[in-house]
Design a protein around this motif. Structure first.
Motif, PDB file in Angstrom:
ATOM      1  N   ASP A  84       2.723  10.656   9.327  1.00  0.00           N
ATOM      2  CA  ASP A  84       2.048  10.987   8.070  1.00  0.00           C
ATOM      3  C   ASP A  84       2.326   9.935   7.010  1.00  0.00           C
ATOM      4  O   ASP A  84       1.423   9.498   6.307  1.00  0.00           O
ATOM      5  N   SER A  85       3.609   9.549   6.913  1.00  0.00           N
ATOM      6  CA  SER A  85       3.959   8.572   5.875  1.00  0.00           C
ATOM      7  C   SER A  85       3.343   7.213   6.192  1.00  0.00           C
ATOM      8  O   SER A  85       2.928   6.491   5.295  1.00  0.00           O
ATOM      9  N   GLU A  88      -0.151   7.413   4.963  1.00  0.00           N
ATOM     10  CA  GLU A  88      -0.216   7.346   3.495  1.00  0.00           C
ATOM     11  C   GLU A  88      -0.015   5.909   3.012  1.00  0.00           C
ATOM     12  O   GLU A  88      -0.732   5.419   2.149  1.00  0.00           O
ATOM     13  N   GLN A  89       0.994   5.242   3.596  1.00  0.00           N
ATOM     14  CA  GLN A  89       1.286   3.860   3.187  1.00  0.00           C
ATOM     15  C   GLN A  89       0.121   2.940   3.531  1.00  0.00           C
ATOM     16  O   GLN A  89      -0.267   2.065   2.750  1.00  0.00           O
ATOM     17  N   GLU A  92      -2.792   3.461   1.144  1.00  0.00           N
ATOM     18  CA  GLU A  92      -2.572   2.827  -0.167  1.00  0.00           C
ATOM     19  C   GLU A  92      -2.881   1.328  -0.116  1.00  0.00           C
ATOM     20  O   GLU A  92      -3.456   0.767  -1.047  1.00  0.00           O
ATOM     21  N   GLN A 103     -10.727   5.738   3.325  1.00  0.00           N
ATOM     22  CA  GLN A 103     -10.323   6.847   4.200  1.00  0.00           C
ATOM     23  C   GLN A 103     -10.717   6.566   5.649  1.00  0.00           C
ATOM     24  O   GLN A 103      -9.915   6.722   6.576  1.00  0.00           O
ATOM     25  N   THR A 106      -8.750   3.567   7.176  1.00  0.00           N
ATOM     26  CA  THR A 106      -7.373   3.977   7.487  1.00  0.00           C
ATOM     27  C   THR A 106      -7.354   4.769   8.791  1.00  0.00           C
ATOM     28  O   THR A 106      -6.512   4.533   9.665  1.00  0.00           O
TER      29      THR A 106
END
Length: 221
Positions: A84-85, A88-89, A92, A103, A106
């Motif tokens: 998940d992280s 997120e990274q 960004e 989106q 990614t």
């Protein structure tokens, strides 16, 4: 040569803006931001909020590159949290490129092996290449979808007709059929606009009602 000079000028201006708040990493942060397209950089120089947001993302990427141990995990719960992280990274960093498809891009990049995703986080050049490739793929897909939709124009018109009819029926149930028939003579793009903009639809219906009244008026002798 002009482009190189422009990039150098942009770099100097960016560096001067970044230096007061990020003395230690000013050079690295400027270098990371200079990977972005020229027009985006020019916009950043005029828009402080945009520059601050891009700097925050670049800083996070730097911290991650300097301390990759944050991504290590020991059991399955940690594995999912770490994934998940990573997502997120990655989002960004991808978002900095202002592609409009952050989106989706990614999601495409996260389909790779976890190690490959970690490499993207620490290698801005590699990330830029993959973002550009993913963007190109998405645009090609959109073009194909447009081609397919062209072949099903009749279906689209029928669907638009049903939507328009249901909206017109609420305003004028008595003449809904006639008014819908008149509106369907418009271009599909204009019809889509009527469906999404109630005020425009009301105006179009009123015009159609006026036209119907004129048609129905008995001829004066």
């Amino acid at each position: 040569m002009d482009e190189a000079e422009d990039l150098e000028t942009l770099g100097e201006k960016l560096y001067n803006l970044i230096l007061p708040k990020h003395k230690e990493n000013a050079g690295k942060l400027t270098g990371m931001l200079l990977e972005l397209p020229g027009p985006v950089l020019s916009q950043m120089l005029q828009d402080k909020a945009m520059l601050t947001a891009a700097l925050e993302k670049a800083l996070r990427a730097l911290q991650l590159a300097q301390d990759p141990s944050k991504g290590t995990c020991k059991d399955e719960d940690d594995m999912s949290a770490s994934s998940d992280s990573l997502g997120e990274q990655l989002f960004e960093l991808v978002d900095v490129y202002n592609t409009g498809y952050s989106q989706k891009i990614t999601g495409m990049l996260l389909e790779q092996h976890k190690d490959a995703v970690s490499n993207l986080l620490s290698d801005p050049k590699l990330l830029e290449e993959q973002v550009n490739f993913a963007l190109k793929t998405l645009k090609e897909q959109n073009m194909e979808e447009t081609d397919i939709s062209d072949t099903s124009d009749a279906d689209d018109t029928e669907r638009l007709g049903e939507k328009i009819f249901s909206l017109v029926e609420e305003m004028d149930p008595l003449h809904a059929n006639d008014i819908t028939g008149m509106l369907l003579e418009m271009e599909p793009a204009a019809l889509q606009q009527l469906i999404s903009d109630h005020t425009m639809l009301e105006v179009a219906v009123q015009k159609a009602q006026a036209a119907l009244d004129t048609q129905n008026q008995p001829l004066s002798t």
